[in-house]
Design a protein around this motif. Structure first.
Motif, PDB file in Angstrom:
ATOM      1  N   LYS A 167     -51.533 134.703  33.971  1.00 21.09           N
ATOM      2  CA  LYS A 167     -52.631 133.861  34.451  1.00 21.09           C
ATOM      3  C   LYS A 167     -53.607 134.637  35.324  1.00 21.09           C
ATOM      4  O   LYS A 167     -54.486 134.043  35.954  1.00 21.09           O
ATOM      5  N   GLU A 168     -53.467 135.945  35.379  1.00 17.34           N
ATOM      6  CA  GLU A 168     -54.308 136.745  36.266  1.00 17.34           C
ATOM      7  C   GLU A 168     -55.160 137.725  35.470  1.00 17.34           C
ATOM      8  O   GLU A 168     -54.820 138.105  34.344  1.00 17.34           O
ATOM      9  N   ASN A 169     -56.294 138.138  36.075  1.00 21.65           N
ATOM     10  CA  ASN A 169     -57.145 139.160  35.460  1.00 21.65           C
ATOM     11  C   ASN A 169     -56.474 140.527  35.560  1.00 21.65           C
ATOM     12  O   ASN A 169     -55.838 140.823  36.571  1.00 21.65           O
ATOM     13  N   PRO A 170     -56.630 141.407  34.585  1.00 15.82           N
ATOM     14  CA  PRO A 170     -57.329 141.192  33.306  1.00 15.82           C
ATOM     15  C   PRO A 170     -56.389 140.729  32.191  1.00 15.82           C
ATOM     16  O   PRO A 170     -56.824 140.526  31.065  1.00 15.82           O
ATOM     17  N   ILE A 171     -55.088 140.566  32.528  1.00 18.14           N
ATOM     18  CA  ILE A 171     -54.087 140.248  31.512  1.00 18.14           C
ATOM     19  C   ILE A 171     -54.428 138.961  30.771  1.00 18.14           C
ATOM     20  O   ILE A 171     -54.283 138.880  29.545  1.00 18.14           O
ATOM     21  N   LYS A 172     -54.893 137.956  31.504  1.00 17.42           N
ATOM     22  CA  LYS A 172     -55.141 136.672  30.856  1.00 17.42           C
ATOM     23  C   LYS A 172     -56.226 136.781  29.784  1.00 17.42           C
ATOM     24  O   LYS A 172     -56.193 136.077  28.769  1.00 17.42           O
ATOM     25  N   TRP A 173     -57.196 137.693  29.998  1.00 15.49           N
ATOM     26  CA  TRP A 173     -58.259 137.847  29.007  1.00 15.49           C
ATOM     27  C   TRP A 173     -57.791 138.683  27.817  1.00 15.49           C
ATOM     28  O   TRP A 173     -58.218 138.447  26.678  1.00 15.49           O
ATOM     29  N   ILE A 218     -59.425 126.900  27.588  1.00 13.11           N
ATOM     30  CA  ILE A 218     -59.396 126.000  28.746  1.00 13.11           C
ATOM     31  C   ILE A 218     -58.315 126.436  29.729  1.00 13.11           C
ATOM     32  O   ILE A 218     -58.493 126.370  30.954  1.00 13.11           O
ATOM     33  N   ILE A 219     -57.182 126.899  29.207  1.00 12.70           N
ATOM     34  CA  ILE A 219     -56.089 127.362  30.072  1.00 12.70           C
ATOM     35  C   ILE A 219     -56.567 128.463  31.014  1.00 12.70           C
ATOM     36  O   ILE A 219     -56.246 128.478  32.204  1.00 12.70           O
ATOM     37  N   VAL A 220     -57.341 129.417  30.473  1.00 13.91           N
ATOM     38  CA  VAL A 220     -57.724 130.578  31.280  1.00 13.91           C
ATOM     39  C   VAL A 220     -58.998 130.352  32.103  1.00 13.91           C
ATOM     40  O   VAL A 220     -59.286 131.142  33.004  1.00 13.91           O
TER      41      VAL A 220
END
Length: 481
Positions: A167-173, A218-220
């Protein structure tokens, strides 16, 4: 073209409307906090229940049909269900008081489900699919155990999931790009199949994958407990409901859930024929059409029917290709028969019958020189052999007759009976079926006849369409309803 445009427009709107609605809601004062852990738990449970029911239904079919792609579809929704149960159980303020598990579990559920769904869209002849196919019987039970272990570990050691930083940058992207890319590929593959087959379940997968994309976005980008954030739960719920709806719609038309999911992973026979038509086959078809348009039409229909029967028997991709090509040219030896004998309106003399009975050998010799593979050659030479050994040209019996020739024989006789010839009118479907069933164990392989009867019962629309699109065929009342 209009139908296809409508499909594309509907799909585009189905994704744009919820996404634009989400963007609009975030920009208004209506996007207020709705912190309702109890409601969140029940909503997530509903999604999980639908997913689990779907996975069980599809999983049963996968075991019975030994179809690796159906197994992948089952594993996708088992994954979504199991990890979404964990997501619901870890709702902050319900059983726990932190959001570490809930937020990451939702992301993980979509990620794993998308991977299995993507695998279901791949060609069955790829190495990775073949590898999974070797262990198909164990996939579902082993994966359920693995999922159970994952959920147990996350519940008792939440820091394990938190360390992934989903749920954190940059992993979520990165994860989001992966999910979107995989789902777009899945949508493309199933949309291609749907446009040629029009099976509702295939379109349902396209919509389901599309709504998973919107849910992921929407989740991210959403803010926990805001009104706009709740939309992703509805999108995941919708993606499961549309899949259930696809199975129900297919069930209503075929009266069988097993046959519904089987149809999902069956190739369109016309596509098979067009895809696997070699230059040699095309040349032979052109020559055949120049001599006798009926023979060309008969060969094409036999290839269609034989492909359907081969799929019902669960034959391999290589065997289906051989059926497609061999069925098209199975009567090519008739090119060497004079028109006087070939189109004779009356009964053939014994000498003329001997000439006719040489066409399998003539066709075999011709195609052997053209470089046809052994499977196709077996169809061409042996499609007039009989189960009891009284056929021609080699008087083969039982299992000594090549399997693909036995399959083609049923399709060949059915089309011959339901087609008008120079010496008789076409029989009805019902009359032809009585003859085929009566010849089980005499002229035809009993297993092929049994599969043919099942096929006719499961897919009456295919036979209605084929009969309607052939002007000289006679519809019987039962099939024309």
């Amino acid at each position: 073209m209009r139908k296809n445009a409508g499909v594309f427009a509907g799909l585009l709107l189905s994704m744009l409307v919820p996404w634009l609605g989400y963007i609009w809601l975030r920009s208004t004062a209506l996007d207020k906090l709705f912190q309702a852990p109890n409601e969140h738990f029940y909503m997530v449970s509903l999604v999980s229940l639908f997913a689990l029911l779907l996975a069980v239904a599809v999983g049963i079919v996968a075991i019975r049909q030994r179809n690796i792609k159906i197994s992948f579809l089952s594993l996708s929704y088992v994954s979504l269900a199991a990890l979404f149960v964990l997501h619901g159980m870890s709702t902050p303020g319900f059983l726990l008081h932190h959001s570490t598990i809930a937020g990451n579990a939702a992301q993980l559920s979509v990620l794993i489900a998308v991977i299995w769904l993507w695998l279901s869209s791949l060609s069955a002849d790829l190495f990775i699919i073949k590898w999974f196919a070797k262990w198909q019987r164990w996939l579902l039970p082993v994966w359920v155990v693995v999922l159970g272990a994952i959920c147990f570990a996350i519940w008792n050691y939440p820091d394990l999931l938190h360390a992934a930083h989903l749920k954190e940058n940059p992993i979520k992207w990165v994860v989001s790009a992966f999910i979107v890319g995989m789902n777009l590929w899945t949508m493309y593959r199933y949309l291609q199949i749907y446009l040629s087959s029009r099976f509702p379940l295939q379109l349902a997968i396209v919509y389901s994958a599309g709504w998973m994309i919107i849910a992921q976005l929407i989740i991210v980008t959403g803010e926990t407990w805001k009104a706009s954030w709740w939309l992703y739960h509805f999108m995941l719920l919708a993606s499961v409901i549309v899949m259930v709806g696809g199975i129900v719609r297919q069930y209503m038309s075929s009266k069988s859930i097993t046959s519904s999911v089987k149809l999902l992973f069956r190739a369109n026979p016309r596509d098979w024929i067009n895809t696997h038509m070699s230059p040699s086959v095309k040349e032979l078809i052109m020559t055949t059409e120049a001599k006798d348009s009926y023979t060309a039409g008969h060969n094409y229909r036999v290839a269609l029917y034989a492909l359907k029967l081969a799929e019902e028997l669960g034959l391999s991709r290589i065997e289906l290709r051989a059926i497609a090509q061999g069925g098209l040219v199975h009567d090519v030896g008739k090119l060497r028969i004079s028109d006087r004998i070939l189109n004779k309106p009356g009964k053939l003399t014994p000498e003329e019958r001997l000439v006719i009975e040489q066409h399998p050998v003539t066709g075999y010799d011709l195609c052997r020189r053209l470089g046809f593979m052994p499977e196709e050659l077996g169809i061409i030479r042996s499609h007039h052999e009989k189960w009891d050994g009284s056929g021609y040209p080699d008087q083969l019996a039982g299992d000594l007759i090549p399997l693909l020739a036995r399959v083609t024989a049923v399709a060949d006789v059915y089309d011959a009976l339901t087609s008008s010839r120079s010496y008789r009118k076409a029989m009805s479907h019902e009359a032809a079926m009585k003859i085929i069933e009566a010849e089980s164990g005499i002229q035809f392989d009993p297993k092929c006849v049994q599969a043919w009867v099942r096929l006719v019962a499961e897919q009456p629309e295919f036979f209605k369409e084929t009969l309607r699109n052939t002007p000289h065929l006679k519809l019987d009342r039962k099939l024309a309803k």
